[in-house]
Enzyme design. Structure first.
Site, mmCIF file in Angstrom:
data_model
loop_
_atom_site.group_PDB
_atom_site.id
_atom_site.type_symbol
_atom_site.label_atom_id
_atom_site.label_comp_id
_atom_site.label_asym_id
_atom_site.label_seq_id
_atom_site.Cartn_x
_atom_site.Cartn_y
_atom_site.Cartn_z
ATOM 1 N N LYS A 8 0.853 -1.192 0.000
ATOM 2 C CA LYS A 8 0.000 0.000 0.000
ATOM 3 C C LYS A 8 0.889 1.242 0.000
ATOM 4 O O LYS A 8 2.054 1.206 0.401
ATOM 5 C CB LYS A 8 -0.940 0.019 1.213
ATOM 6 C CG LYS A 8 -0.256 -0.023 2.582
ATOM 7 C CD LYS A 8 0.171 1.325 3.137
ATOM 8 C CE LYS A 8 0.732 1.207 4.543
ATOM 9 N NZ LYS A 8 1.482 2.413 4.976
ATOM 10 N N ASP A 150 -1.684 -2.049 10.968
ATOM 11 C CA ASP A 150 -2.096 -1.927 9.567
ATOM 12 C C ASP A 150 -2.782 -3.181 9.032
ATOM 13 O O ASP A 150 -3.313 -3.168 7.918
ATOM 14 C CB ASP A 150 -0.886 -1.629 8.677
ATOM 15 C CG ASP A 150 -0.340 -0.221 8.874
ATOM 16 O OD1 ASP A 150 -1.032 0.599 9.508
ATOM 17 O OD2 ASP A 150 0.781 0.051 8.394
#
EC number: 2.7.1.148
Length: 303
Positions: A8, A150
């Site tokens: 990401k 995350d």
């Protein structure tokens, strides 16, 4: 089953305050990109009296010091320290039946890069294992958060406005984008980066930029107006990273000089990326930045 555990990037990252639990509140846009670790997962039921078992095999494609970092937690090192082993060990008590889980991981995502390498591996692993457990959706999010801040993001595949410690996710629409990711020969540790912020305990403050994202920012993300977002969605860690590693500041400038409309550090790590209007402009820029910064590893990506 073959899958990719995608990296990401952060489009903007603000840390408003340090929470009473010692963790930091964040505001960011997380966007999954098409660069990641190929992973093959095989899940097989075992007889009821059996003990669940985890079999791990890996190929290490990392460069420089990161190669040895992964070796240390691979099956050739101390596998008990690997995030996938930890995830399996904690989750197996929730299996509905004994399982044998085999993983073949090809490691490309760099540790200490800020692009979610280990968290992505764990999130995709959990996505495949949760159907074999007694955990409901809310419990699944809580479990993922216990593995890493995350990790909840990597349970799904869409871009999100992210808050909390990374566990509060609001899916948003982001236009197609074309980028270049720079992987420096050095990392930035999460602990030292957060320590450098020196955030005090305080209550959340209002921010027009991050209050569910202002309408003009949502529109810009939706249509891909990256130039408008530059200087409006900034990564707060850049001021620390650029002092620690001045080469990163030069790299960001280099992306702009090669035609990027947006450039930023990703997360609290050392990876920095540039986004370009078109795939053609991105491809034209790659030789430019590669020649100017030969010490970097560069990867093209899209989202």
């Amino acid at each position: 089953m073959f899958t990719i555990t995608h990296a990401k990037i952060n489009i903007g990252l603000v840390i408003p305050y340090k929470r009473e639990d010692g963790l930091h509140e964040i505001r960011s846009v997380f966007v999954p990109i098409d660069f990641g670790d190929p992973m093959e997962i095989q899940i097989q039921s075992l007889p009821k009296e059996s003990e669940s078992r985890f079999l791990f095999r890996s190929e290490n494609h990392l460069l420089g010091y990161r190669h040895s970092l992964f070796e240390a937690v691979s099956e050739r090192g101390e596998l008990s320290r690997n995030i996938l082993t930890k995830t399996f060990t904690q989750l197996k008590n929730h299996f509905l039946e004994p399982l044998e889980v085999r993983i073949h991981l090809q490691k490309f995502l760099p540790p200490e890069g800020g692009i979610g390498g280990g968290s992505s591996n764990a999130g995709v692993f959990l996505r495949h294992l949760f159907p074999f457990t007694n955990l409901n959706p809310e419990e699944q999010i809580h479990f993922a958060k216990s593995i890493g801040a995350d990790v909840p993001f990597f349970l799904q595949t869409s871009p999100c406005f992210v808050s909390g410690i990374g566990d509060i996710l609001e899916p948003i629409s982001v236009a197609k984008g074309y980028g270049i990711l720079a992987i420096p020969p050095f990392g930035l540790s999460t602990g030292s980066m957060y320590a450098g912020l020196q955030k005090s305990l305080q209550k959340p403050y209002g921010s027009e930029v991050w209050k569910s994202l202002a309408e003009d920012l949502i529109r810009s993300l939706h249509v891909g107006d990256w130039a408008y977002l530059q200087n409006r969605l900034e990564n707060e860690f850049e001021k620390i990273a650029f002092q620690t590693q001045p080469l990163l500041k030069e790299l960001k400038l280099g992306f702009f000089e090669s035609g990027a409309d947006f450039a930023s550090l990703s997360g609290s790590g050392s990876c920095l990326y540039g986004i370009y209007k078109t795939e053609e402009k991105r491809n034209e820029a790659l030789p430019n930045v590669s020649h100017r910064f030969p010490e970097m590893e560069f990867r093209t990506f899209s989202f």
